[in-house]
Design a protein around this motif. Structure first.
Motif, PDB file in Angstrom:
ATOM      1  N   SER A 123      25.520  14.584 -48.415  1.00 51.65           N
ATOM      2  CA  SER A 123      24.858  13.286 -48.261  1.00 51.65           C
ATOM      3  C   SER A 123      23.540  13.412 -47.502  1.00 51.65           C
ATOM      4  O   SER A 123      22.640  12.611 -47.674  1.00 51.65           O
ATOM      5  CB  SER A 123      25.782  12.273 -47.567  1.00 51.65           C
ATOM      6  N   LEU A 124      23.424  14.446 -46.679  1.00 58.30           N
ATOM      7  CA  LEU A 124      22.184  14.645 -45.941  1.00 58.30           C
ATOM      8  C   LEU A 124      21.044  15.105 -46.853  1.00 58.30           C
ATOM      9  O   LEU A 124      19.879  14.987 -46.505  1.00 58.30           O
ATOM     10  CB  LEU A 124      22.383  15.663 -44.822  1.00 58.30           C
ATOM     11  N   LEU A 125      21.385  15.632 -48.015  1.00 51.02           N
ATOM     12  CA  LEU A 125      20.361  16.082 -48.940  1.00 51.02           C
ATOM     13  C   LEU A 125      19.696  14.923 -49.673  1.00 51.02           C
ATOM     14  O   LEU A 125      18.649  15.095 -50.280  1.00 51.02           O
ATOM     15  CB  LEU A 125      20.961  17.067 -49.953  1.00 51.02           C
ATOM     16  N   PHE A 126      20.318  13.768 -49.669  1.00 52.47           N
ATOM     17  CA  PHE A 126      19.822  12.620 -50.418  1.00 52.47           C
ATOM     18  C   PHE A 126      19.606  11.438 -49.488  1.00 52.47           C
ATOM     19  O   PHE A 126      20.268  10.422 -49.587  1.00 52.47           O
ATOM     20  CB  PHE A 126      20.797  12.250 -51.536  1.00 52.47           C
ATOM     21  N   LEU A 127      18.679  11.587 -48.553  1.00 51.08           N
ATOM     22  CA  LEU A 127      18.405  10.536 -47.584  1.00 51.08           C
ATOM     23  C   LEU A 127      17.588   9.420 -48.231  1.00 51.08           C
ATOM     24  O   LEU A 127      16.677   9.678 -49.017  1.00 51.08           O
ATOM     25  CB  LEU A 127      17.646  11.104 -46.383  1.00 51.08           C
ATOM     26  N   THR A 128      17.918   8.204 -47.863  1.00 47.01           N
ATOM     27  CA  THR A 128      17.148   7.064 -48.360  1.00 47.01           C
ATOM     28  C   THR A 128      15.858   6.925 -47.559  1.00 47.01           C
ATOM     29  O   THR A 128      15.730   7.499 -46.464  1.00 47.01           O
ATOM     30  CB  THR A 128      17.960   5.757 -48.210  1.00 47.01           C
ATOM     31  N   ASP A 129      14.925   6.171 -48.086  1.00 52.48           N
ATOM     32  CA  ASP A 129      13.683   5.913 -47.357  1.00 52.48           C
ATOM     33  C   ASP A 129      13.985   5.263 -46.010  1.00 52.48           C
ATOM     34  O   ASP A 129      13.325   5.552 -45.021  1.00 52.48           O
ATOM     35  CB  ASP A 129      12.747   5.021 -48.176  1.00 52.48           C
ATOM     36  N   GLU A 130      14.981   4.391 -45.968  1.00 54.17           N
ATOM     37  CA  GLU A 130      15.345   3.718 -44.714  1.00 54.17           C
ATOM     38  C   GLU A 130      15.877   4.729 -43.696  1.00 54.17           C
ATOM     39  O   GLU A 130      15.529   4.672 -42.514  1.00 54.17           O
ATOM     40  CB  GLU A 130      16.385   2.625 -44.981  1.00 54.17           C
ATOM     41  N   GLN A 131      16.702   5.676 -44.133  1.00 50.17           N
ATOM     42  CA  GLN A 131      17.213   6.701 -43.223  1.00 50.17           C
ATOM     43  C   GLN A 131      16.066   7.580 -42.704  1.00 50.17           C
ATOM     44  O   GLN A 131      16.027   7.925 -41.531  1.00 50.17           O
ATOM     45  CB  GLN A 131      18.261   7.565 -43.928  1.00 50.17           C
ATOM     46  N   LEU A 132      15.134   7.908 -43.576  1.00 49.33           N
ATOM     47  CA  LEU A 132      13.972   8.697 -43.161  1.00 49.33           C
ATOM     48  C   LEU A 132      13.105   7.911 -42.189  1.00 49.33           C
ATOM     49  O   LEU A 132      12.612   8.461 -41.202  1.00 49.33           O
ATOM     50  CB  LEU A 132      13.159   9.133 -44.381  1.00 49.33           C
ATOM     51  N   ARG A 133      12.916   6.617 -42.439  1.00 46.91           N
ATOM     52  CA  ARG A 133      12.129   5.773 -41.541  1.00 46.91           C
ATOM     53  C   ARG A 133      12.763   5.750 -40.154  1.00 46.91           C
ATOM     54  O   ARG A 133      12.073   5.857 -39.141  1.00 46.91           O
ATOM     55  CB  ARG A 133      12.000   4.346 -42.090  1.00 46.91           C
ATOM     56  N   LYS A 134      14.084   5.639 -40.102  1.00 42.31           N
ATOM     57  CA  LYS A 134      14.777   5.646 -38.813  1.00 42.31           C
ATOM     58  C   LYS A 134      14.572   6.973 -38.086  1.00 42.31           C
ATOM     59  O   LYS A 134      14.391   7.013 -36.871  1.00 42.31           O
ATOM     60  CB  LYS A 134      16.266   5.365 -39.002  1.00 42.31           C
ATOM     61  N   GLY A 135      14.575   8.076 -38.828  1.00 41.29           N
ATOM     62  CA  GLY A 135      14.320   9.383 -38.227  1.00 41.29           C
ATOM     63  C   GLY A 135      12.901   9.491 -37.692  1.00 41.29           C
ATOM     64  O   GLY A 135      12.673  10.026 -36.608  1.00 41.29           O
ATOM     65  N   ILE A 136      11.944   8.964 -38.451  1.00 40.49           N
ATOM     66  CA  ILE A 136      10.547   8.974 -38.016  1.00 40.49           C
ATOM     67  C   ILE A 136      10.389   8.148 -36.747  1.00 40.49           C
ATOM     68  O   ILE A 136       9.744   8.576 -35.786  1.00 40.49           O
ATOM     69  CB  ILE A 136       9.628   8.457 -39.141  1.00 40.49           C
ATOM     70  N   GLU A 137      10.992   6.974 -36.723  1.00 39.37           N
ATOM     71  CA  GLU A 137      10.909   6.131 -35.531  1.00 39.37           C
ATOM     72  C   GLU A 137      11.587   6.790 -34.340  1.00 39.37           C
ATOM     73  O   GLU A 137      11.063   6.745 -33.220  1.00 39.37           O
ATOM     74  CB  GLU A 137      11.513   4.759 -35.810  1.00 39.37           C
ATOM     75  N   ALA A 138      12.725   7.431 -34.569  1.00 36.91           N
ATOM     76  CA  ALA A 138      13.404   8.133 -33.472  1.00 36.91           C
ATOM     77  C   ALA A 138      12.500   9.233 -32.917  1.00 36.91           C
ATOM     78  O   ALA A 138      12.423   9.418 -31.700  1.00 36.91           O
ATOM     79  CB  ALA A 138      14.736   8.719 -33.959  1.00 36.91           C
ATOM     80  N   MET A 139      11.792   9.932 -33.816  1.00 37.44           N
ATOM     81  CA  MET A 139      10.883  10.992 -33.381  1.00 37.44           C
ATOM     82  C   MET A 139       9.761  10.410 -32.525  1.00 37.44           C
ATOM     83  O   MET A 139       9.416  10.967 -31.482  1.00 37.44           O
ATOM     84  CB  MET A 139      10.298  11.718 -34.593  1.00 37.44           C
ATOM     85  N   PHE A 140       9.172   9.287 -32.950  1.00 33.83           N
ATOM     86  CA  PHE A 140       8.111   8.650 -32.168  1.00 33.83           C
ATOM     87  C   PHE A 140       8.603   8.258 -30.777  1.00 33.83           C
ATOM     88  O   PHE A 140       7.950   8.545 -29.772  1.00 33.83           O
ATOM     89  CB  PHE A 140       7.574   7.396 -32.870  1.00 33.83           C
ATOM     90  N   PHE A 141       9.765   7.612 -30.720  1.00 36.40           N
ATOM     91  CA  PHE A 141      10.274   7.164 -29.423  1.00 36.40           C
ATOM     92  C   PHE A 141      10.722   8.340 -28.549  1.00 36.40           C
ATOM     93  O   PHE A 141      10.528   8.320 -27.338  1.00 36.40           O
ATOM     94  CB  PHE A 141      11.405   6.146 -29.597  1.00 36.40           C
ATOM     95  N   ALA A 142      11.303   9.356 -29.164  1.00 37.92           N
ATOM     96  CA  ALA A 142      11.702  10.543 -28.393  1.00 37.92           C
ATOM     97  C   ALA A 142      10.467  11.235 -27.820  1.00 37.92           C
ATOM     98  O   ALA A 142      10.470  11.652 -26.658  1.00 37.92           O
ATOM     99  CB  ALA A 142      12.491  11.503 -29.282  1.00 37.92           C
ATOM    100  N   TYR A 143       9.406  11.321 -28.625  1.00 38.80           N
ATOM    101  CA  TYR A 143       8.176  11.961 -28.149  1.00 38.80           C
ATOM    102  C   TYR A 143       7.592  11.171 -26.980  1.00 38.80           C
ATOM    103  O   TYR A 143       7.116  11.754 -26.009  1.00 38.80           O
ATOM    104  CB  TYR A 143       7.155  12.083 -29.291  1.00 38.80           C
ATOM    105  N   ARG A 144       7.656   9.864 -27.068  1.00 41.93           N
ATOM    106  CA  ARG A 144       7.167   9.030 -25.960  1.00 41.93           C
ATOM    107  C   ARG A 144       7.950   9.329 -24.686  1.00 41.93           C
ATOM    108  O   ARG A 144       7.373   9.486 -23.611  1.00 41.93           O
ATOM    109  CB  ARG A 144       7.266   7.540 -26.326  1.00 41.93           C
ATOM    110  N   GLY A 145       9.264   9.457 -24.815  1.00 40.90           N
ATOM    111  CA  GLY A 145      10.083   9.798 -23.653  1.00 40.90           C
ATOM    112  C   GLY A 145       9.802  11.205 -23.157  1.00 40.90           C
ATOM    113  O   GLY A 145       9.703  11.443 -21.950  1.00 40.90           O
ATOM    114  N   PHE A 146       9.643  12.139 -24.086  1.00 43.66           N
ATOM    115  CA  PHE A 146       9.406  13.544 -23.749  1.00 43.66           C
ATOM    116  C   PHE A 146       8.088  13.736 -23.010  1.00 43.66           C
ATOM    117  O   PHE A 146       7.975  14.592 -22.140  1.00 43.66           O
ATOM    118  CB  PHE A 146       9.407  14.361 -25.050  1.00 43.66           C
ATOM    119  N   THR A 147       7.094  12.916 -23.309  1.00 48.40           N
ATOM    120  CA  THR A 147       5.776  13.059 -22.685  1.00 48.40           C
ATOM    121  C   THR A 147       5.555  12.122 -21.496  1.00 48.40           C
ATOM    122  O   THR A 147       4.567  12.287 -20.774  1.00 48.40           O
ATOM    123  CB  THR A 147       4.661  12.819 -23.721  1.00 48.40           C
TER     124      THR A 147
END
Length: 168
Positions: free
Chosen positions: A12-36
């Motif tokens: 199921s991880l091989l077939f991510l929806t656009d919404e799942q990818l968007r959530k991953g992108i947003e998590a990356m943005f917020f994690a980077y904000r915390g990391f920096t």
């Protein structure tokens, strides 16, 4: 690759929806904000920015690195790096020495003050990563690293692997 995951979950991880990818992108943005966030506060007190932090980090990781190597690692313009290095050298955080084989080369080292600042910045980030890694568990840590490495372009991955190989 999907170590420890049930086969159906790995598929199921091989077939991510656009919404799942968007959530991953947003998590990356917020994690980077915390990391920096912590390093940004430390840097702001000294009127430095993230470019200064990156330069200090990679000079620390490769003492004696050349300006050209640092340019390649950071992927910035010579003009941009020169501004950052000039400030760090003037403030006594970085020392620049002329190459012994090639007088045109400049080799970079952190001074004691630069090493102290690097430790302060890295300690803040290590604390945050250590807490996140502990909360996520060893399989998630390995998976996270695999995802990050897969996101790198070839040139960036080569720099990353060279630094990783040096520290092992």
């Amino acid at each position: 690759m999907n170590q420890g995951l049930p086969p159906q979950m790995g598929q199921s991880l091989l077939f991510l929806t656009d919404e799942q990818l968007r959530k991953g992108i947003e998590a990356m943005f917020f994690a980077y904000r915390g990391f920096t966030a912590d390093p940004d506060r430390i840097l702001a007190e000294k009127s430095y920015g993230r470019a200064h932090h990156r330069a200090i980090h990679f000079i620390n990781r490769s003492p004696g690195t050349t300006v050209n190597n640092l340019l390649s690692i950071l992927g910035v313009t010579k003009q941009s790096l020169n501004r950052v290095l000039r400030t760090l050298i003037e403030d006594g955080l970085v020392a620049s020495t002329v190459g012994t084989r090639d007088k045109r080369e400049r080799h970079l080292h952190l001074t004691d003050a630069g090493a102290a600042l690097e430790r302060e910045l890295s300690d803040a980030q290590r604390d945050r990563m250590r807490a996140a890694y502990r909360a996520a568990g060893p399989e998630a840590v390995a998976g996270f690293r695999q995802v990050l490495e897969a996101m790198m372009d070839d040139e960036t991955r080569q720099h990353y692997k060279a630094m990783k190989d040096r520290s092992e």
